[in-house]
Structures are given as C-alpha cells and as structure tokens.
Design a protein around this motif. Sequence first.
Motif, PDB file in Angstrom:
ATOM      1  N   LEU A  39      35.381  34.304  52.219  1.00 25.63           N
ATOM      2  CA  LEU A  39      34.369  34.603  51.205  1.00 25.63           C
ATOM      3  C   LEU A  39      34.355  33.554  50.105  1.00 25.63           C
ATOM      4  O   LEU A  39      35.405  33.132  49.612  1.00 25.63           O
ATOM      5  N   GLY A  40      33.152  33.163  49.683  1.00 20.97           N
ATOM      6  CA  GLY A  40      33.000  32.297  48.525  1.00 20.97           C
ATOM      7  C   GLY A  40      32.383  33.013  47.344  1.00 20.97           C
ATOM      8  O   GLY A  40      32.304  32.447  46.246  1.00 20.97           O
ATOM      9  N   ASP A  41      31.938  34.242  47.532  1.00 24.38           N
ATOM     10  CA  ASP A  41      31.287  35.013  46.477  1.00 24.38           C
ATOM     11  C   ASP A  41      32.352  35.624  45.571  1.00 24.38           C
ATOM     12  O   ASP A  41      33.127  36.492  45.988  1.00 24.38           O
ATOM     13  N   GLU A  42      32.375  35.214  44.309  1.00 29.94           N
ATOM     14  CA  GLU A  42      33.466  35.607  43.417  1.00 29.94           C
ATOM     15  C   GLU A  42      33.501  37.109  43.124  1.00 29.94           C
ATOM     16  O   GLU A  42      34.576  37.709  43.143  1.00 29.94           O
ATOM     17  N   PRO A  43      32.382  37.775  42.811  1.00 26.59           N
ATOM     18  CA  PRO A  43      32.463  39.220  42.575  1.00 26.59           C
ATOM     19  C   PRO A  43      32.997  39.991  43.786  1.00 26.59           C
ATOM     20  O   PRO A  43      33.766  40.955  43.630  1.00 26.59           O
ATOM     21  N   THR A  44      32.604  39.577  44.993  1.00 29.48           N
ATOM     22  CA  THR A  44      33.095  40.270  46.183  1.00 29.48           C
ATOM     23  C   THR A  44      34.561  39.947  46.427  1.00 29.48           C
ATOM     24  O   THR A  44      35.342  40.812  46.849  1.00 29.48           O
ATOM     25  N   ARG A  45      34.967  38.730  46.148  1.00 26.13           N
ATOM     26  CA  ARG A  45      36.388  38.378  46.247  1.00 26.13           C
ATOM     27  C   ARG A  45      37.207  39.219  45.271  1.00 26.13           C
ATOM     28  O   ARG A  45      38.283  39.716  45.623  1.00 26.13           O
ATOM     29  N   PHE A  46      36.694  39.388  44.051  1.00 26.68           N
ATOM     30  CA  PHE A  46      37.406  40.189  43.048  1.00 26.68           C
ATOM     31  C   PHE A  46      37.552  41.633  43.528  1.00 26.68           C
ATOM     32  O   PHE A  46      38.598  42.261  43.353  1.00 26.68           O
ATOM     33  N   LEU A  47      36.501  42.159  44.148  1.00 25.98           N
ATOM     34  CA  LEU A  47      36.557  43.524  44.668  1.00 25.98           C
ATOM     35  C   LEU A  47      37.611  43.630  45.767  1.00 25.98           C
ATOM     36  O   LEU A  47      38.389  44.602  45.812  1.00 25.98           O
ATOM     37  N   CYS A  48      37.650  42.640  46.673  1.00 23.72           N
ATOM     38  CA  CYS A  48      38.688  42.626  47.712  1.00 23.72           C
ATOM     39  C   CYS A  48      40.085  42.571  47.096  1.00 23.72           C
ATOM     40  O   CYS A  48      41.006  43.267  47.555  1.00 23.72           O
ATOM     41  N   GLU A  49      40.243  41.745  46.078  1.00 25.25           N
ATOM     42  CA  GLU A  49      41.557  41.610  45.433  1.00 25.25           C
ATOM     43  C   GLU A  49      41.977  42.905  44.749  1.00 25.25           C
ATOM     44  O   GLU A  49      43.162  43.288  44.794  1.00 25.25           O
ATOM     45  N   GLN A  50      41.028  43.594  44.124  1.00 24.00           N
ATOM     46  CA  GLN A  50      41.337  44.887  43.514  1.00 24.00           C
ATOM     47  C   GLN A  50      41.799  45.894  44.561  1.00 24.00           C
ATOM     48  O   GLN A  50      42.788  46.609  44.356  1.00 24.00           O
ATOM     49  N   LEU A  51      41.063  45.977  45.663  1.00 25.83           N
ATOM     50  CA  LEU A  51      41.449  46.897  46.722  1.00 25.83           C
ATOM     51  C   LEU A  51      42.813  46.526  47.295  1.00 25.83           C
ATOM     52  O   LEU A  51      43.641  47.398  47.572  1.00 25.83           O
ATOM     53  N   LEU A  52      43.045  45.234  47.470  1.00 24.81           N
ATOM     54  CA  LEU A  52      44.308  44.774  48.045  1.00 24.81           C
ATOM     55  C   LEU A  52      45.485  45.080  47.124  1.00 24.81           C
ATOM     56  O   LEU A  52      46.573  45.446  47.589  1.00 24.81           O
ATOM     57  N   SER A  53      45.263  44.980  45.810  1.00 28.15           N
ATOM     58  CA  SER A  53      46.364  45.205  44.862  1.00 28.15           C
ATOM     59  C   SER A  53      46.851  46.646  44.878  1.00 28.15           C
ATOM     60  O   SER A  53      48.005  46.925  44.519  1.00 28.15           O
ATOM     61  N   ASN A  54      45.990  47.567  45.283  1.00 28.94           N
ATOM     62  CA  ASN A  54      46.365  48.985  45.308  1.00 28.94           C
ATOM     63  C   ASN A  54      46.505  49.534  46.721  1.00 28.94           C
ATOM     64  O   ASN A  54      46.664  50.743  46.905  1.00 28.94           O
ATOM     65  N   ALA A  55      46.420  48.645  47.727  1.00 31.87           N
ATOM     66  CA  ALA A  55      46.402  49.103  49.115  1.00 31.87           C
ATOM     67  C   ALA A  55      47.798  49.478  49.591  1.00 31.87           C
ATOM     68  O   ALA A  55      48.790  48.828  49.250  1.00 31.87           O
ATOM     69  N   SER A  56      47.851  50.520  50.386  1.00 31.76           N
ATOM     70  CA  SER A  56      49.080  50.911  51.078  1.00 31.76           C
ATOM     71  C   SER A  56      48.976  50.448  52.525  1.00 31.76           C
ATOM     72  O   SER A  56      47.877  50.241  53.049  1.00 31.76           O
ATOM     73  N   PRO A  57      50.106  50.278  53.199  1.00 33.91           N
ATOM     74  CA  PRO A  57      50.027  49.931  54.623  1.00 33.91           C
ATOM     75  C   PRO A  57      49.250  50.993  55.392  1.00 33.91           C
ATOM     76  O   PRO A  57      49.349  52.185  55.104  1.00 33.91           O
ATOM     77  N   GLY A  58      48.449  50.536  56.330  1.00 32.08           N
ATOM     78  CA  GLY A  58      47.657  51.469  57.117  1.00 32.08           C
ATOM     79  C   GLY A  58      46.189  51.122  57.095  1.00 32.08           C
ATOM     80  O   GLY A  58      45.800  50.020  56.686  1.00 32.08           O
ATOM     81  N   GLY A  59      45.366  52.068  57.525  1.00 32.09           N
ATOM     82  CA  GLY A  59      43.950  51.830  57.681  1.00 32.09           C
ATOM     83  C   GLY A  59      43.141  52.008  56.419  1.00 32.09           C
ATOM     84  O   GLY A  59      43.681  52.281  55.323  1.00 32.09           O
ATOM     85  N   GLN A  78      23.788  43.714  52.708  1.00 41.36           N
ATOM     86  CA  GLN A  78      23.188  42.675  51.885  1.00 41.36           C
ATOM     87  C   GLN A  78      23.176  41.351  52.631  1.00 41.36           C
ATOM     88  O   GLN A  78      23.799  41.190  53.681  1.00 41.36           O
ATOM     89  N   GLN A  79      22.420  40.420  52.089  1.00 46.63           N
ATOM     90  CA  GLN A  79      22.173  39.148  52.767  1.00 46.63           C
ATOM     91  C   GLN A  79      23.205  38.115  52.327  1.00 46.63           C
ATOM     92  O   GLN A  79      23.435  37.921  51.140  1.00 46.63           O
ATOM     93  N   TRP A  80      23.794  37.432  53.324  1.00 50.51           N
ATOM     94  CA  TRP A  80      24.796  36.400  53.068  1.00 50.51           C
ATOM     95  C   TRP A  80      24.317  35.069  53.636  1.00 50.51           C
ATOM     96  O   TRP A  80      23.516  35.031  54.572  1.00 50.51           O
ATOM     97  N   ARG A  81      24.835  34.006  53.074  1.00 48.27           N
ATOM     98  CA  ARG A  81      24.549  32.665  53.590  1.00 48.27           C
ATOM     99  C   ARG A  81      25.813  31.825  53.485  1.00 48.27           C
ATOM    100  O   ARG A  81      26.716  32.119  52.694  1.00 48.27           O
ATOM    101  N   GLU A  82      25.835  30.756  54.270  1.00 47.31           N
ATOM    102  CA  GLU A  82      26.993  29.867  54.244  1.00 47.31           C
ATOM    103  C   GLU A  82      26.860  28.874  53.103  1.00 47.31           C
ATOM    104  O   GLU A  82      25.811  28.262  52.909  1.00 47.31           O
ATOM    105  N   GLY A  83      27.942  28.737  52.364  1.00 46.09           N
ATOM    106  CA  GLY A  83      28.024  27.739  51.310  1.00 46.09           C
ATOM    107  C   GLY A  83      29.460  27.268  51.268  1.00 46.09           C
ATOM    108  O   GLY A  83      30.024  26.857  52.282  1.00 46.09           O
ATOM    109  N   ALA A  84      30.081  27.370  50.087  1.00 43.54           N
ATOM    110  CA  ALA A  84      31.515  27.167  49.977  1.00 43.54           C
ATOM    111  C   ALA A  84      32.164  28.495  50.343  1.00 43.54           C
ATOM    112  O   ALA A  84      32.578  29.276  49.489  1.00 43.54           O
ATOM    113  N   GLY A  85      32.225  28.768  51.623  1.00 50.60           N
ATOM    114  CA  GLY A  85      32.524  30.112  52.097  1.00 50.60           C
ATOM    115  C   GLY A  85      31.226  30.909  52.156  1.00 50.60           C
ATOM    116  O   GLY A  85      30.147  30.412  51.812  1.00 50.60           O
ATOM    117  N   TRP A  86      31.304  32.148  52.609  1.00 51.22           N
ATOM    118  CA  TRP A  86      30.106  32.990  52.665  1.00 51.22           C
ATOM    119  C   TRP A  86      29.743  33.466  51.267  1.00 51.22           C
ATOM    120  O   TRP A  86      30.579  33.983  50.528  1.00 51.22           O
TER     121      TRP A  86
END
Length: 280
Positions: A39-59, A78-86
Amino acid sequence: MEIVLRPVHDRFFEEGVLPFLAHAMGDAPGALEAMLGVLGDEPTRFLCEQLLSNASPGGASALEPEGWGELVDKLVFQQWREGAGWVLEGPRAGYAGDWDEALHLALMVELADYPYANPKESRAARDAFRLKPRPVLGMASFMGGVWEPLPPFPPDQIFSTQGRGAYLPREDYAFADWSWRPARLVAEWNAYLPGKLQRLLDREQERLKLPSLPERAELLAWWAGKASQPPPLAVVFSGLGPRAPSWIHELGILCGHVREAAQEKAALVSLVTKDFESRL
C-alpha cells in the motif's frame, strides 16, 4: 433493500484483495503486515497499523470490528491505482437500485424459463433464487451473490448484510451478500448481452403471438447505449403492468454499467445493502 454494483481495479482485487482476505481468515496480523508492504495510501496504511498494533494471533474475528469493517470497505469497494504502491482514488460512481427489481430484470435476460409475465410465479422464483442462487447465469448469479470463480475463503465470513451465504468448495459453489467478477468475465457478459437481449425479445414476441415487435430496433438501441432514451411502448411487454416502461429504462442503465466496466477492463463488485440507504 438495494443492490450496489461498482467497478474496481481488476488486478488490485485479484492479486491484492483476495489473497489478503484469505490470509486474514487464519492469520490477521500476517495479512496486515503483507498489505502494508504493497500500500502507498497513507490513511489506509495508518488504519492497517492501528489494527496491527492491537491484533491478537489468529483470524480477522479477533480484530477490532469497526476498524476491520472500515478497512474492508476501502479495499473492496473503492477504486485503487498503481503509484508508489497502491494508491486510493476514492469511490467510483456505480449502479444502485432496488434489489428485487434488478434481480427480476437480470433473470428476464439470463434465464429462458423465468416466468417474468406472471407476478406470483416470478416472485416465487426470485425468492427461491435468493435462498440458493444458481451459478453460471452471468449477471443474475452475480446479483444473487454467487462467486465465480470460487474464492479461497468463505465470503459470508468477511461480512454479511442479510445473513445469506454458503461455501461448498467440493461443489465449486459459494454465495454471500456480496460478490465479485473479474474483468474477463465482465467482458464476456458485455459480449453476450446483445444476443441475450435479442432472445428476450423473441420470447416476448412469442408470448404476445405477434409476427414482429414494432419497438424491437428502438429497444435494442437503448439497451446498447445507441439511443438517448427508450422508446414509448405500444406493444412490446404490454400486459405486464404500469412498471414495464421503468423496467425497460432500468435494464438500459444496468447494461450501460456492464458496458462501461468492460470498456475500462474493470472488475465489478456487488453488495446487497441492509436497507435503502447504501453504506457505501
């Protein structure tokens, strides 16, 4: 309830979203880390990082539900395009309409023995179709939530709006309240639509017991996007009640969305919403 159809980037969905969702079913932290790598989209990366910081092992069921839902909405609808990452471009205009009416139109086109002229029988056919939608019917199967090809995860376990779903890998069959078709199948729909529409008019001509249908050429031109508006109906679909002209108009809109997606080499996603207000 409404159904929403939206074009999405074919390669991002097939090579990015589907593997991510399959990975997340058993290893959500690993899936989030892998998604961060593309991913190159910063808001979506931030959302992934937030989820990852609180994630437990598993699904994915162990992730924070609101954040997971927001991430899935972004990746899937939503619509994505290739740039510096998606990079996220935001939502695209798509089709939104009454689910029952849209399914009625699709079955008229796709299913030769669909009893469209009989309100009671056609309603029963649609109700049965929603409970277990038939595969390989093109647009109708898509609107019913059938997945073609079979996904590597149970799609109804990603999210659900109506509680419908089945995942039967041995039968090569899955359906849910949302679905996806790759660009190659959307292009096939578009290529086959003219012939299917011709056959629908043939069935209508036979039903009316007429030697010809006066509005045939004008109707086909509207459905093919070669006319700015549908013709007034004097004969064709007569006897089907006051909604017939709106069906003709709506079918032209649906055909236009398929045609536009095919021209753009886009995939399509569908979602049956919880109510008349689309959450997208």
